[in-house]
Design an enzyme around this catalytic site. Structure first.
Site, PDB file in Angstrom:
ATOM      1  CB  SER A 107      41.375  46.697  44.128  1.00 58.38           C
ATOM      2  OG  SER A 107      41.206  48.078  44.422  1.00 58.38           O
ATOM      3  CB  VAL A 108      43.755  47.887  49.410  1.00 56.14           C
ATOM      4  CG1 VAL A 108      43.457  48.452  50.793  1.00 56.14           C
ATOM      5  CG2 VAL A 108      44.745  46.732  49.509  1.00 56.14           C
ATOM      6  CG  HIS A 221      42.179  48.186  34.588  1.00 55.09           C
ATOM      7  ND1 HIS A 221      42.723  48.400  35.832  1.00 55.09           N
ATOM      8  CD2 HIS A 221      42.530  49.279  33.855  1.00 55.09           C
ATOM      9  CE1 HIS A 221      43.371  49.551  35.852  1.00 55.09           C
ATOM     10  NE2 HIS A 221      43.260  50.104  34.665  1.00 55.09           N
ATOM     11  N   GLY A 222      39.752  45.154  31.630  1.00 49.13           N
ATOM     12  CA  GLY A 222      39.349  43.818  31.201  1.00 49.13           C
ATOM     13  C   GLY A 222      38.390  43.105  32.121  1.00 49.13           C
ATOM     14  CE  LYS A 223      40.748  43.182  37.479  1.00 47.71           C
ATOM     15  NZ  LYS A 223      41.206  43.661  38.811  1.00 47.71           N
ATOM     16  CG  HIS A 225      34.739  48.054  35.701  1.00 46.70           C
ATOM     17  ND1 HIS A 225      35.022  46.929  36.438  1.00 46.70           N
ATOM     18  CD2 HIS A 225      35.821  48.860  35.828  1.00 46.70           C
ATOM     19  CE1 HIS A 225      36.223  47.052  36.992  1.00 46.70           C
ATOM     20  NE2 HIS A 225      36.730  48.210  36.631  1.00 46.70           N
TER      21      HIS A 225
END
Length: 317
Positions: A107-108, A221-223, A225
């Site tokens: 993610s930029v 998104h499964g990360k 958080h």
């Protein structure tokens, strides 16, 4: 989003690699160059300004023909690239790992936010190089730890209790890849520590979300958080999450998709992600986003933090 190969290139030193950031002029030179098809996946030598990214990643940069890429001429690109290199150079990357690392999509905006945190003298990341590098390694998927509050991308804090911190994301103000839709509004919720959370603190968060953010859906998104997004953007998030999950599975990057606490997540999203993990198609999973779910009377009565994913995921199938 962009591959790490859009920011830096590897230089072999002994038995591991040192990573070197690109500069703006090398990238600009690559974007104007005519390159044979067989060389599209190779790092480009600009001769004058040094090494540039492989031409196959041209679409990752903002040009006259492509307005959706990164604004590579802004100083922020160099700052992000240097930060990535510092993090990668703090660990050992061998020849067997380097291709996988550089092909990783990151993610930029997340990385730009970490630069902003690093430059804020009131922020803990300004004072701790160790914590900063840890935050970057998490952001680029090089660490298996989840993004907690201390290592989060940051933003404007709008709620905090003992267990959670809720951030308003500030992508509208970004330089590298700003959100252009002025109506954009989105939040992220991080756990203050990666450990079990008491029902009292979960209830405090749910109360805040129901009273202050009832026009938003809580998803993940499964990360590790939570994201708090407009209902109108849920379908778009679903497409992205499903595509990423399938691509990871296809490429052999087995990453555990963290469903998080069912009591906090929007019921329909929990059903969507649970079905996705069970291998159902995108169409079948997305139908669950638009079905009416039966609300439990009291989500706290007799419930633990254990996940019950299988029960919800088959509704409507």
């Amino acid at each position: 989003m962009a591959e790490l190969a859009c920011f830096c290139y590897p230089h072999l030193e002994n038995d591991s690699y040192k990573f070197i950031p690109f500069n703006n002029l090398a990238i600009k030179c690559m974007l104007t160059a005519k390159v044979d098809k067989k060389d599209q996946d190779k790092f480009y030598n600009s001769i004058i300004y040094g090494i540039a990214p492989p031409p196959q990643f041209k679409k990752r940069y903002n040009t006259n023909d492509n307005s959706r890429g990164m604004n590579y001429e802004t100083p922020m690109l160099i700052k992000v690239a240097i930060l990535i290199c510092e993090a990668l150079n703090s660990i050992k990357v061998t020849q067997s790992d380097v291709a996988n690392v550089l092909s990783r999509v990151v993610s930029v905006r997340h990385l730009e936010n970490l630069v902003l945190r690093k430059e804020n003298h009131q922020d803990v990341l300004f004072h701790s190089k160790e914590l900063l590098l840890k935050s970057v390694l998490i952001a680029i998927g090089q660490s298996k730890e989840i993004e907690t509050t201390a290592t989060a991308e940051g933003g404007e804090i709008v709620f905090q209790n003992v267990a959670f911190t809720m951030w308003k994301l500030t992508y509208l103000d970004h330089k590298l890849m700003p959100i252009l839709d002025q109506n954009f509004i989105e939040y992220k919720i991080t756990m203050n520590e990666d450990k079990p959370i008491s029902d009292v603190h979960v209830k405090e968060l749910i109360a805040e979300l129901r009273w202050q953010y009832n026009r938003f859906a809580v998803i993940t998104h499964g990360k590790g958080h939570y994201r708090v997004v407009k209902y109108s953007s849920v379908a778009n998030h679903a497409d992205r999450v499903f595509a990423t999950y399938k691509n990871n599975a296809k490429s052999g990057n087995v990453i555990d998709f963290n469903l998080l606490d069912q009591r906090i997540i929007w019921q329909n999203w929990y059903a969507f992600t649970s079905s996705m993990k069970q291998g159902f198609t995108l169409d079948v999973c997305k139908k669950l986003l638009f079905q009416k779910m039966k609300q439990e009377r009291n989500p706290f009565k007799g419930l633990s933090t254990d996940r019950k994913m299988d029960e919800v995921s088959r509704i409507g199938i």
